[in-house]
Design a protein around this motif. Structure first.
Motif, short mmCIF file in Angstrom:
data_model
loop_
_atom_site.label_atom_id
_atom_site.label_comp_id
_atom_site.label_asym_id
_atom_site.label_seq_id
_atom_site.Cartn_x
_atom_site.Cartn_y
_atom_site.Cartn_z
N ASP A 215 1.06 -1.57 0.07
CA ASP A 215 0.02 -0.49 0.04
C ASP A 215 0.87 0.90 0.01
OD1 ASP A 215 -1.56 2.19 2.01
OD2 ASP A 215 -3.16 1.08 0.89
N PRO A 216 0.43 2.27 -0.64
CA PRO A 216 1.61 3.96 -0.88
C PRO A 216 1.94 4.49 0.50
CG PRO A 216 -0.54 3.54 -2.01
CD PRO A 216 -0.21 2.18 -2.22
N TYR A 217 0.40 4.00 1.47
CA TYR A 217 0.73 4.54 2.54
C TYR A 217 1.23 3.96 4.30
CZ TYR A 217 -2.41 7.94 -0.24
OH TYR A 217 -3.01 8.45 -1.25
N ALA A 218 0.12 2.56 3.35
CA ALA A 218 0.54 1.46 5.19
C ALA A 218 1.86 1.01 5.01
CB ALA A 218 -0.63 0.66 5.21
N GLY A 219 1.91 0.75 3.53
CA GLY A 219 3.61 -0.84 3.05
C GLY A 219 3.10 -1.28 3.07
N LYS A 220 4.38 -2.26 3.46
CA LYS A 220 3.38 -3.81 3.24
C LYS A 220 2.44 -4.50 4.00
CE LYS A 220 5.44 -8.53 2.85
NZ LYS A 220 7.06 -8.67 2.99
N LEU A 221 1.59 -4.72 3.68
CA LEU A 221 0.20 -5.62 4.24
C LEU A 221 0.30 -7.19 3.94
CD1 LEU A 221 -2.67 -3.33 3.89
CD2 LEU A 221 -0.70 -2.91 5.49
N SER A 222 0.37 -7.74 4.65
CA SER A 222 0.36 -9.76 4.54
C SER A 222 -0.73 -9.63 5.37
CB SER A 222 1.72 -10.19 5.74
OG SER A 222 2.19 -9.18 4.91
N PHE A 223 -1.99 -10.60 4.43
CA PHE A 223 -3.60 -11.13 4.91
C PHE A 223 -3.31 -12.54 5.01
CE2 PHE A 223 -4.40 -6.88 2.70
CZ PHE A 223 -5.46 -7.07 3.61
N GLY A 224 -3.47 -12.92 6.52
CA GLY A 224 -3.73 -14.25 6.58
C GLY A 224 -4.41 -14.67 7.58
N ARG A 225 -4.98 -16.07 7.26
CA ARG A 225 -6.25 -16.76 8.01
C ARG A 225 -5.46 -17.67 9.09
NH1 ARG A 225 -12.11 -20.75 7.10
NH2 ARG A 225 -12.80 -19.56 8.98
N ILE A 226 -5.92 -17.41 10.71
CA ILE A 226 -5.80 -17.25 11.44
C ILE A 226 -6.32 -19.15 11.52
CG2 ILE A 226 -5.24 -17.66 14.75
CD1 ILE A 226 -5.23 -14.65 13.81
N PHE A 227 -5.78 -20.25 12.25
CA PHE A 227 -6.40 -21.86 11.56
C PHE A 227 -6.14 -22.13 13.87
CE2 PHE A 227 -5.06 -21.18 7.70
CZ PHE A 227 -6.72 -21.43 6.95
N LYS A 228 -5.66 -21.55 14.66
CA LYS A 228 -5.08 -21.99 16.01
C LYS A 228 -5.00 -21.24 16.80
CE LYS A 228 -4.18 -25.59 18.71
NZ LYS A 228 -3.23 -27.15 19.23
N GLY A 229 -5.29 -20.63 17.18
CA GLY A 229 -4.93 -19.69 18.72
C GLY A 229 -4.84 -18.09 18.40
N SER A 230 -4.54 -17.12 18.75
CA SER A 230 -4.36 -15.82 18.54
C SER A 230 -3.47 -16.23 18.61
CB SER A 230 -5.17 -15.12 19.58
OG SER A 230 -4.68 -15.61 21.53
N PHE A 231 -3.18 -14.44 18.10
CA PHE A 231 -2.15 -13.01 17.51
C PHE A 231 -2.53 -11.11 18.61
CE2 PHE A 231 -1.39 -16.20 15.40
CZ PHE A 231 0.49 -17.02 14.95
N LYS A 232 -1.18 -11.44 19.13
CA LYS A 232 -1.83 -10.23 19.85
C LYS A 232 -0.62 -8.97 19.51
CE LYS A 232 -2.98 -12.31 24.65
NZ LYS A 232 -2.74 -12.10 26.28
N ALA A 233 -0.96 -7.73 19.64
CA ALA A 233 -0.05 -6.42 18.90
C ALA A 233 0.69 -5.97 19.97
CB ALA A 233 -1.04 -4.91 19.23
#
Length: 652
Positions: free
Chosen positions: A274-292
């Motif tokens: 993205d020209p403003y946000a930079g590199k964006l990686s889309f993924g689906r979580i199949f198990k567990g969670s991810f935090k900021a």
């Protein structure tokens, strides 16, 4: 609640985007920028319904971007085939069905535009039932009288009254009772086949409860034994509410390949710069969670910290503190993460499988317009390749051309447009040079060349004697040293072989590499002062060229093997075209309602074949190709290639 992911599939202008945007709006989400038209990339939307996070993936409707569908389908629970009822059913639908069947993705049909003037939705249902090799049963049907079209729920056997996503029912007018009962019985019979106990009950009592009927549909959908059919209009919203409510009733539990670990993990299926946000990686979580403000580890073993994570909300992204199982998560500026990577909270010993990319069918050479474009192109290509892994960029070492290979002319045109508009790189294109080869047809013996140079001081002297023989096609090169006596010290033999190999890089006909020859170095002469490795190398080069000229040199052209998949009715036209390209049909194989043609053809005749194939099959054909072998080019082809090479040499 666990997030649910639905991919919307279908041909261009079938109404996928409008259907998604309508659903998002009905769910209370916001659409900030309505999509202007056909897209070449997937787009992810998100909204909540009854505390359940839903993610809708919009996909391109053109065969050139079918790789995008593969990525979207690999992370989805369910696929919705959106079909335009105002035009004949496109073959693209069959391609989608095949891909879904291969990866066991449950499908639902949504017949769109049923209130349009040119709609033939009932015929569309029949055409789909004929085209797709799977049982397709309406769950929602429509009746048209003097009043506007109304819809009937065949599970409830009642007329549908929609208020956004809220559904109410009324009694069906008596005149439609018989047709409704017939369609409902059909649905009941198919549903009963889902479980043995249902079959027994149906045979004994002739009925199932509503819950059993819904469970039967869910099981059949999940096991790809049936495709439920819905009808409606994304434009007016007719049927959209009941469609979504019914999806909730028999939403399938698709099983994904999982990893034996306690760590949280998911799969990256899309990268966007993205020209403003930079590199964006889309993924689906199949198990567990991810935090900021945490870290992830890629399947390549790379560990990287990240600050923000996002979830799709409407058609935008919203920063969140945590993403959970089932969610589509978006990582920002994580350089180590690539499309196809498994990401996890702890190191993993294995990775999730990724979809196989379709074979490129069209190749062009790229020529940067200016020096500035040449300086920027490597970085731009690296990013574009991440965004679209189905593209191949590579430099041909022989022709020194930078090549791009994609699924068709539109695929490459869009990529060149992206190079220009997104990355400021302007390129011109041309068809790639064909990698011809040269060889010989007869042996020559006793070829002698003496290299002698004297210009004051130490001179250069070497004499080599060669026998040169043709080899079987594909054997490459053989060097045989059979010296006797001491005319040539053996320490000069490597220089002679090196000289021959260097001479083979450019043949005497058109400057193409020489292959399938055997050189016997059997004698020569040397000088105790003036001989050297360089002298023997130069002598070998000239002796080999002299031998080529005497050995009936000929041009070889590359032959590719093809598997061409076409509708049955176009087989004759496709074979006729192959014959006109000097192609040879090896065999024909029937595959469902299409035919696979195995053939061989010269690469030079097939550089733009994808364009012709699209025309012959109405965009329904595709092919896979691979290099097969080299064979002698016909005289009229050789003459043209040699003349062209001569003209180019004079220009240079």
């Amino acid at each position: 609640m666990k997030g649910k992911v639905i991919t919307f599939l279908g041909a261009s202008e079938s109404g996928k985007t409008l259907l998604i945007e309508g659903l998002i709006t009905k769910m209370g989400g916001k659409i900030k920028n309505s999509s202007p038209g056909p897209t070449s990339s997937i787009k992810v939307y998100g909204a909540f319904f009854k505390d359940i996070p839903f993610y809708f993936i919009d996909t391109p409707g053109e065969e050139n971007f079918i790789a995008e569908l593969k990525w979207a389908m690999s992370v989805s629970d369910l696929g919705v085939l959106v079909v335009d009822s105002t035009v004949p059913v496109k073959y693209y639908i069959y391609r989608i069905f095949e891909m879904a069947k291969e990866i066991k993705l449950p499908l639902i049909n949504f017949i769109n535009k049923i209130d349009a003037e040119k709609t033939q939705w009932a015929q569309t249902i029949c055409d789909l039932q004929d085209m797709l090799e799977i049982l397709q049963i309406p769950v929602v049907y429509g009746f048209n009288t003097t009043q506007p079209l109304f819809l009937v729920d065949l599970v409830e056997k009642k007329k549908i009254i929609e208020e956004n996503l809220k559904i109410n029912y009324e009694k069906i007018p008596e005149m439609f009772d018989h047709k409704t009962q017939t369609l409902s019985d059909q649905l009941l019979e198919v549903s009963a086949e889902a479980k043995d106990e249902f079959i027994e009950k149906y045979l004994e009592e002739g009925l199932l409860t509503k819950d059993e009927l819904i469970e039967g549909i869910k099981i059949n959908l999940q096991n790809q034994k049936m495709i439920p059919i819905f009808i409606g209009s994304a434009y007016s919203g007719l049927g959209v509410g009941v469609f979504f409510n019914k999806i909730l009733e028999f939403y399938p539990e698709r099983s994904f390949p999982l990893i034996n670990t306690n760590a949280g993990f998911g799969l990256t299926f899309k990268t966007i710069y993205d020209p403003y946000a930079g590199k964006l990686s889309f993924g689906r979580i199949f198990k567990g969670s991810f935090k900021a403000d945490s870290k992830l580890i890629t399947s390549q073993g790379k560990e990287e910290k990240y600050t923000q994570i996002f979830l799709p909300r409407g058609d935008s992204l919203e920063a969140v503190k945590e993403a959970k199982e089932g969610d589509i998560i978006v990582f920002a500026k994580v350089d180590a993460l690539k499309t196809g990577d498994t990401f996890s909270t702890e190191p993993l010993k294995e990775a999730l499988p990724v979809p196989e990319m379709p074979t490129p069918m069209f190749t062009l050479a790229l020529h940067p317009e200016t020096r500035a474009d040449e300086d920027k192109i490597s970085s731009a290509i690296s990013k574009i390749k991440e965004e679209d892994p189905s593209l191949n960029f590579y430099r041909d070492e022989e022709t020194r051309e930078l090549l791009i290979s994609g699924l068709g002319s539109i695929h490459i045109e869009k990529t060149i447009e992206k190079l220009r508009e997104k990355y400021g790189v302007k390129v011109k294109t041309s068809l790639p040079r064909v990698p011809y080869r040269e060889t010989i047809k007869k042996p020559v013996q006793g070829v002698i060349y003496r290299h002698k140079k004297q210009s004051g001081g130490r001179g250069q002297f070497a004499e080599v004697h060669f026998n040169v023989f043709p080899l079987e096609r594909g054997r490459g090169f053989e060097f045989l040293e059979t010296l006797t006596g001491m005319n040539v010290p053996r320490n000069y033999v490597p220089a002679v072989e090196k000289g021959v190999r260097e001479a083979m890089e450019k043949g005497v006909l058109a400057g193409f590499p020489v292959v399938d020859v055997k050189v016997q170095f059997y004698d020569g002469k040397s000088h105790e002062v003036d001989s050297s490795d360089l002298a023997f190398k130069l002598a070998a080069i000239q002796c080999f060229k002299k031998a080529l000229e005497q050995a009936s040199p000929t041009l070889l052209e590359p032959i590719i093997e093809l598997e061409i998949f076409v509708p049955d009715e176009t087989v004759g036209d496709v074979i006729g075209d192959l014959n006109s390209r000097r192609g040879r049909v090896l065999n024909l194989e029937k595959e469902g309602k299409r035919t696979k043609i195995r053939a061989q053809a010269p690469l030079a005749e097939m550089l733009e074949y994808v364009v012709t194939l699209n025309g012959l099959t109405g965009g329904r054909g595709y092919f896979i190709s691979r290099f097969s072998h080299y064979e002698e080019a016909p005289p009229f082809v050789a003459e043209k290639v040699i003349a062209s090479a001569g003209a180019k040499s004079q220009e240079e």
